[in-house]
Write a protein that holds these residues in place. Sequence first.
Motif, PDB file in Angstrom:
ATOM      1  N   GLU A  21      -6.190  -5.908   9.699  1.00  0.00           N
ATOM      2  CA  GLU A  21      -6.616  -7.077   7.592  1.00  0.00           C
ATOM      3  C   GLU A  21      -6.244  -5.430   6.859  1.00  0.00           C
ATOM      4  N   ALA A  22      -6.462  -4.054   7.155  1.00  0.00           N
ATOM      5  CA  ALA A  22      -6.850  -2.953   6.558  1.00  0.00           C
ATOM      6  C   ALA A  22      -4.954  -2.868   6.470  1.00  0.00           C
ATOM      7  N   GLY A  23      -4.422  -2.964   6.502  1.00  0.00           N
ATOM      8  CA  GLY A  23      -3.107  -2.472   6.997  1.00  0.00           C
ATOM      9  C   GLY A  23      -2.151  -4.050   6.002  1.00  0.00           C
ATOM     10  N   ARG A  24      -2.348  -4.682   5.129  1.00  0.00           N
ATOM     11  CA  ARG A  24      -2.428  -5.756   4.571  1.00  0.00           C
ATOM     12  C   ARG A  24      -1.848  -6.033   3.353  1.00  0.00           C
ATOM     13  N   PHE A  25      -0.608  -6.392   3.084  1.00  0.00           N
ATOM     14  CA  PHE A  25       0.308  -5.904   1.478  1.00  0.00           C
ATOM     15  C   PHE A  25      -1.022  -6.067   0.071  1.00  0.00           C
ATOM     16  N   LYS A  26      -1.106  -5.266  -0.366  1.00  0.00           N
ATOM     17  CA  LYS A  26      -1.636  -5.131  -1.736  1.00  0.00           C
ATOM     18  C   LYS A  26      -0.124  -4.728  -2.649  1.00  0.00           C
ATOM     19  N   PRO A  27      -0.232  -6.247  -3.938  1.00  0.00           N
ATOM     20  CA  PRO A  27       0.630  -6.202  -4.312  1.00  0.00           C
ATOM     21  C   PRO A  27       0.547  -5.189  -5.768  1.00  0.00           C
ATOM     22  N   ASP A  28      -0.405  -4.517  -5.727  1.00  0.00           N
ATOM     23  CA  ASP A  28      -0.274  -3.654  -7.110  1.00  0.00           C
ATOM     24  C   ASP A  28      -1.141  -2.852  -5.832  1.00  0.00           C
TER      25      ASP A  28
END
Length: 179
Positions: free
Chosen positions: A138-145
Amino acid sequence: MSHPAVPPEALQVAITTIRESLDSASRDLPEDLFLLVSSLTPMINVDLLIKDSAGRNLLTWRHDRFYGPGWHLPGGIIRFKESIGSRIAAVALGELGVEVDFEPVPLHMAEITHPTRDIRGHFISLLYACTLRIPLDEAGRFKPDAPRAGDWQWHIGAPHDLILQHRIYSRFLEAPCPA
């Protein structure tokens, strides 16, 4: 065939110097040499079509000088004397941190060229259907901000900001899981 402005002896000295400076062509080439090779011959690469049980596509964020910002399928260029299966495994581990299973026959083969670019301008791309063996970190999940190159996200269909070169895969991204 030699270029008229370069004496054949000078070209041979340059080639010998390059060969002697390499440990092995089966490992990653120094970037300058890789870029030179990519301007002389097509590159053969694998792209991984990874779908979950809901039919969503796993894409990673890219932002570099060749393709700009956008989503793409994880993929990589096959190294000298490297098997396709080894490159698929290396891409999955390197870009996603996981192992995958894959179908041995590609879903699609495409020739991708860039009309004005010589460096990294010609590819023969093989698309493979893959499945994750374990869940993603989950640390590699994309964060739009706070987008980071290499972050992953599940997508339904093909996103509007899919890199241009991977739009050839839109029909596979829009399709349900391969049988």
